[in-house]
Design a protein around this motif. Structure first.
Motif, PDB file in Angstrom:
ATOM      1  N   GLU A 198      19.920 -16.551  -5.682  1.00 11.73           N
ATOM      2  CA  GLU A 198      20.083 -15.322  -5.560  1.00 11.73           C
ATOM      3  C   GLU A 198      20.149 -14.780  -4.142  1.00 11.73           C
ATOM      4  N   SER A 199      19.430 -15.383  -3.501  1.00 15.32           N
ATOM      5  CA  SER A 199      19.461 -14.835  -1.865  1.00 15.32           C
ATOM      6  C   SER A 199      20.938 -15.472  -1.165  1.00 15.32           C
ATOM      7  N   LEU A 200      21.616 -16.302  -1.780  1.00 15.17           N
ATOM      8  CA  LEU A 200      22.823 -16.537  -1.212  1.00 15.17           C
ATOM      9  C   LEU A 200      23.973 -15.683  -1.688  1.00 15.17           C
ATOM     10  N   VAL A 201      24.052 -14.843  -2.797  1.00 17.38           N
ATOM     11  CA  VAL A 201      25.059 -14.054  -3.313  1.00 17.38           C
ATOM     12  C   VAL A 201      24.431 -12.538  -3.496  1.00 17.38           C
ATOM     13  N   ALA A 202      23.187 -12.430  -3.449  1.00 17.75           N
ATOM     14  CA  ALA A 202      22.838 -11.060  -3.958  1.00 17.75           C
ATOM     15  C   ALA A 202      21.521 -10.454  -3.016  1.00 17.75           C
ATOM     16  N   ASP A 203      20.495 -10.060  -3.665  1.00 20.99           N
ATOM     17  CA  ASP A 203      19.448  -9.507  -2.832  1.00 20.99           C
ATOM     18  C   ASP A 203      18.620 -10.938  -2.075  1.00 20.99           C
ATOM     19  N   ARG A 204      18.251 -10.769  -0.909  1.00 25.29           N
ATOM     20  CA  ARG A 204      17.493 -11.770  -0.102  1.00 25.29           C
ATOM     21  C   ARG A 204      15.990 -11.532  -0.198  1.00 25.29           C
ATOM     22  N   PHE A 238       9.240  -9.597   2.052  1.00 30.57           N
ATOM     23  CA  PHE A 238       9.936 -10.319   2.977  1.00 30.57           C
ATOM     24  C   PHE A 238      11.085 -10.593   2.808  1.00 30.57           C
ATOM     25  N   VAL A 239      12.150 -11.052   3.657  1.00 34.49           N
ATOM     26  CA  VAL A 239      13.421 -11.408   3.492  1.00 34.49           C
ATOM     27  C   VAL A 239      13.908 -12.789   3.903  1.00 34.49           C
ATOM     28  N   LEU A 240      14.274 -13.253   2.973  1.00 33.23           N
ATOM     29  CA  LEU A 240      14.650 -14.759   2.993  1.00 33.23           C
ATOM     30  C   LEU A 240      15.827 -15.007   3.975  1.00 33.23           C
ATOM     31  N   LEU A 241      15.936 -15.430   5.052  1.00 33.99           N
ATOM     32  CA  LEU A 241      16.921 -15.613   5.926  1.00 33.99           C
ATOM     33  C   LEU A 241      17.651 -16.871   5.964  1.00 33.99           C
ATOM     34  N   GLY A 242      17.280 -17.864   5.054  1.00 36.54           N
ATOM     35  CA  GLY A 242      17.970 -19.134   5.078  1.00 36.54           C
ATOM     36  C   GLY A 242      19.361 -19.184   4.772  1.00 36.54           C
ATOM     37  N   PHE A 243      20.140 -19.959   5.364  1.00 38.21           N
ATOM     38  CA  PHE A 243      21.459 -20.047   5.705  1.00 38.21           C
ATOM     39  C   PHE A 243      22.297 -18.826   5.878  1.00 38.21           C
ATOM     40  N   SER A 244      21.628 -18.002   6.713  1.00 41.52           N
ATOM     41  CA  SER A 244      22.134 -16.916   7.445  1.00 41.52           C
ATOM     42  C   SER A 244      22.943 -17.238   8.479  1.00 41.52           C
ATOM     43  N   HIS A 245      22.754 -18.577   9.150  1.00 37.69           N
ATOM     44  CA  HIS A 245      23.513 -19.003  10.337  1.00 37.69           C
ATOM     45  C   HIS A 245      24.824 -19.501   9.809  1.00 37.69           C
ATOM     46  N   PRO A 263      27.246 -17.853   7.340  1.00 32.18           N
ATOM     47  CA  PRO A 263      27.625 -16.802   6.297  1.00 32.18           C
ATOM     48  C   PRO A 263      28.859 -17.263   5.356  1.00 32.18           C
ATOM     49  N   ARG A 264      29.740 -18.031   6.107  1.00 39.81           N
ATOM     50  CA  ARG A 264      31.205 -18.479   5.611  1.00 39.81           C
ATOM     51  C   ARG A 264      30.987 -19.474   4.575  1.00 39.81           C
ATOM     52  N   LEU A 265      29.823 -20.297   4.480  1.00 41.16           N
ATOM     53  CA  LEU A 265      29.680 -21.599   3.511  1.00 41.16           C
ATOM     54  C   LEU A 265      28.679 -20.721   2.276  1.00 41.16           C
ATOM     55  N   LYS A 266      28.370 -19.613   2.285  1.00 39.21           N
ATOM     56  CA  LYS A 266      27.334 -19.142   1.233  1.00 39.21           C
ATOM     57  C   LYS A 266      27.978 -19.301  -0.205  1.00 39.21           C
ATOM     58  N   LEU A 267      29.028 -18.958  -0.523  1.00 35.35           N
ATOM     59  CA  LEU A 267      29.638 -19.213  -1.555  1.00 35.35           C
ATOM     60  C   LEU A 267      29.811 -20.757  -2.061  1.00 35.35           C
ATOM     61  N   LEU A 268      30.260 -21.462  -1.033  1.00 32.50           N
ATOM     62  CA  LEU A 268      30.448 -22.840  -1.581  1.00 32.50           C
ATOM     63  C   LEU A 268      29.246 -23.637  -1.696  1.00 32.50           C
ATOM     64  N   LEU A 269      28.028 -23.103  -0.930  1.00 32.49           N
ATOM     65  CA  LEU A 269      26.714 -23.312  -0.916  1.00 32.49           C
ATOM     66  C   LEU A 269      26.151 -23.054  -2.314  1.00 32.49           C
ATOM     67  N   PHE A 270      26.329 -21.860  -2.950  1.00 27.49           N
ATOM     68  CA  PHE A 270      26.008 -21.555  -4.024  1.00 27.49           C
ATOM     69  C   PHE A 270      26.495 -22.310  -5.269  1.00 27.49           C
ATOM     70  N   VAL A 271      27.837 -22.484  -5.421  1.00 31.73           N
ATOM     71  CA  VAL A 271      28.169 -23.410  -6.219  1.00 31.73           C
ATOM     72  C   VAL A 271      27.740 -24.883  -6.235  1.00 31.73           C
ATOM     73  N   LEU A 272      27.653 -25.418  -5.269  1.00 33.37           N
ATOM     74  CA  LEU A 272      27.020 -26.803  -5.220  1.00 33.37           C
ATOM     75  C   LEU A 272      25.593 -26.987  -5.358  1.00 33.37           C
ATOM     76  N   PHE A 273      24.854 -25.770  -4.912  1.00 32.08           N
ATOM     77  CA  PHE A 273      23.411 -25.860  -5.430  1.00 32.08           C
ATOM     78  C   PHE A 273      23.092 -25.631  -6.945  1.00 32.08           C
ATOM     79  N   GLN A 281      21.446  -4.938   6.307  1.00 34.22           N
ATOM     80  CA  GLN A 281      20.809  -3.821   5.155  1.00 34.22           C
ATOM     81  C   GLN A 281      21.455  -2.472   5.117  1.00 34.22           C
ATOM     82  N   GLY A 282      22.273  -2.319   6.149  1.00 33.86           N
ATOM     83  CA  GLY A 282      23.178  -0.851   6.265  1.00 33.86           C
ATOM     84  C   GLY A 282      22.072   0.331   6.786  1.00 33.86           C
ATOM     85  N   GLY A 283      20.980  -0.208   7.280  1.00 33.10           N
ATOM     86  CA  GLY A 283      20.236   1.005   7.694  1.00 33.10           C
ATOM     87  C   GLY A 283      19.851   0.959   9.383  1.00 33.10           C
TER      88      GLY A 283
END
Length: 370
Positions: free
Chosen positions: A142-148, A71-78, A80-90, A37-39
């Protein structure tokens, strides 16, 4: 007296010793979360102060009252390189789910041939799948590409809707199995036993039955103090990952919710098993092979949906704690949050001649009007 008191160690004011505070994987997750989160630079000093405070309990309570507002949803944080692909698929699966179930609802309403108890309950099942998907998938995307982050009220609402929809689906599948039992085993009395008033009453009961239990456990869970990390190791607000963040004794809550889960899942499943057992016995006694095939074909789609739903639900909710893994549970959870709602309308449309015929009639009617 002052001199003697200052020299006597027994009279010295004893400094309270810090209670041992175990720093485990959750604190590491919190540090990583702050870095994402940059903090990290502004918050690392606060974490260090909490770890070395005189009374860690006070810092935890203060943190629960002031900091844990979301809370912060940490799903698929393990991955990170597949998040864009998962976003399109989902997203694609979500659109298919909404369009497919919406089509079932539309056809069962406008086509007179589908105004039967079977398709009335199928329409309600499609509506449950739409509500279930709308509750989970947009927030996950939203949690995959933006605010979690998700607020406490938002997390509680999501959990309540998940529990309500799952309970309603269990009961609807049971009622649909009973409808097939009456249609095959008592065909001459089908119109009387499955009257319009009874069907409406059963549908309302399926929708409403899950609300009290879901509301009870949601309020009970969110009355616990949440202290420590805010990261929920899932892509949705579920009971198990939220319990990991509670700093209180939850043994009574876990015992009650385990009993409720077994009742909600296994009692309907037992009734479905009994219904299909009697259906198979009645089909075996039919002299005509054509009649047997027709009877089984009306149950095939529902049987597949029941298998998909209960297969994944039992793996998720009846899995022993010793085998619990957040990452593996996320993968299995995708099957009943995305795959099953998407496959249900496909199963009922591809394997059902009446649905395909209704779609052809509606499309032909629109072409004729054009």
């Amino acid at each position: 007296m002052d001199g003697e008191g200052s020299l006597n160690p027994s009279l010295q004011p004893q400094r309270p010793q810090a209670k041992p505070w175990r720093i485990g994987g959750q604190m590491c997750e919190e540090i990583l979360l702050l870095c994402e989160q940059g903090g990290a630079s502004s918050n690392m000093s606060g974490l260090w102060a909490q770890m070395h405070s005189k009374d860690p309990t006070e810092s935890l309570i203060g943190r629960n009252q002031s900091s844990v507002l979301e809370f912060v949803l940490l799903g698929f944080s393990h991955v990170p390189r597949l998040k864009l692909l998962l976003f399109v698929l989902f997203l694609g699966m979500f659109l298919i789910t909404i369009l497919g179930n919406g089509l079932i609802v539309f056809l069962s309403m406008v086509d007179a041939a589908l105004h039967t108890p079977m398709y009335f309950f199928l329409r309600n099942l499609a509506l449950v799948e739409i509500c279930f998907s709308l509750d989970i998938v947009p927030r996950m995307l939203e949690s995959l590409v933006a605010d979690r982050s998700i607020s406490l009220p938002g997390c509680a609402l999501q959990l309540f809707l998940i529990l309500s929809c799952v309970t309603s689906e269990c009961f609807l599948l049971t009622v649909m199995a009973y409808d097939r039992y009456v249609a095959i085993c008592h065909p001459l009395h089908y119109g009387v036993l499955m009257s319009q008033q009874l069907c409406l009453l059963l549908a309302v009961a399926c929708w409403v039955a899950g609300i009290p239990v879901s509301l009870l456990f949601t309020i009970w869970l969110f009355r616990f103090p949440f202290c420590g990390p805010r990261g929920v190791r899932h892509f949705l607000c579920d009971v198990a990952p939220l319990l990991r963040l509670v700093c209180a004794d939850t043994s009574v809550f876990e015992a009650y919710i385990r009993v409720a889960t077994v009742l909600v899942l296994m009692v309907p499943f037992s009734l479905i098993t009994v219904s299909y057992g009697r259906v198979l016995a009645a089909v075996a006694r039919m002299p005509s092979a054509t009649g047997r095939h027709k009877a089984l074909s009306t149950c095939a789609s529902h049987f597949l949906v029941v298998t998909l739903f209960y297969g994944t639900a039992c793996v998720i909710h009846l899995q022993p704690k010793s085998t619990y893994s957040p990452e593996s549970k996320q993968v299995v959870s995708l099957s009943y949050t995305l795959v099953t709602p998407m496959l249900n309308p496909i199963i009922y449309s591809l394997r059902n001649k009446e649905v395909k015929a209704a779609l052809c009639r509606v499309l032909g009617r629109k072409k004729g009007n054009a």
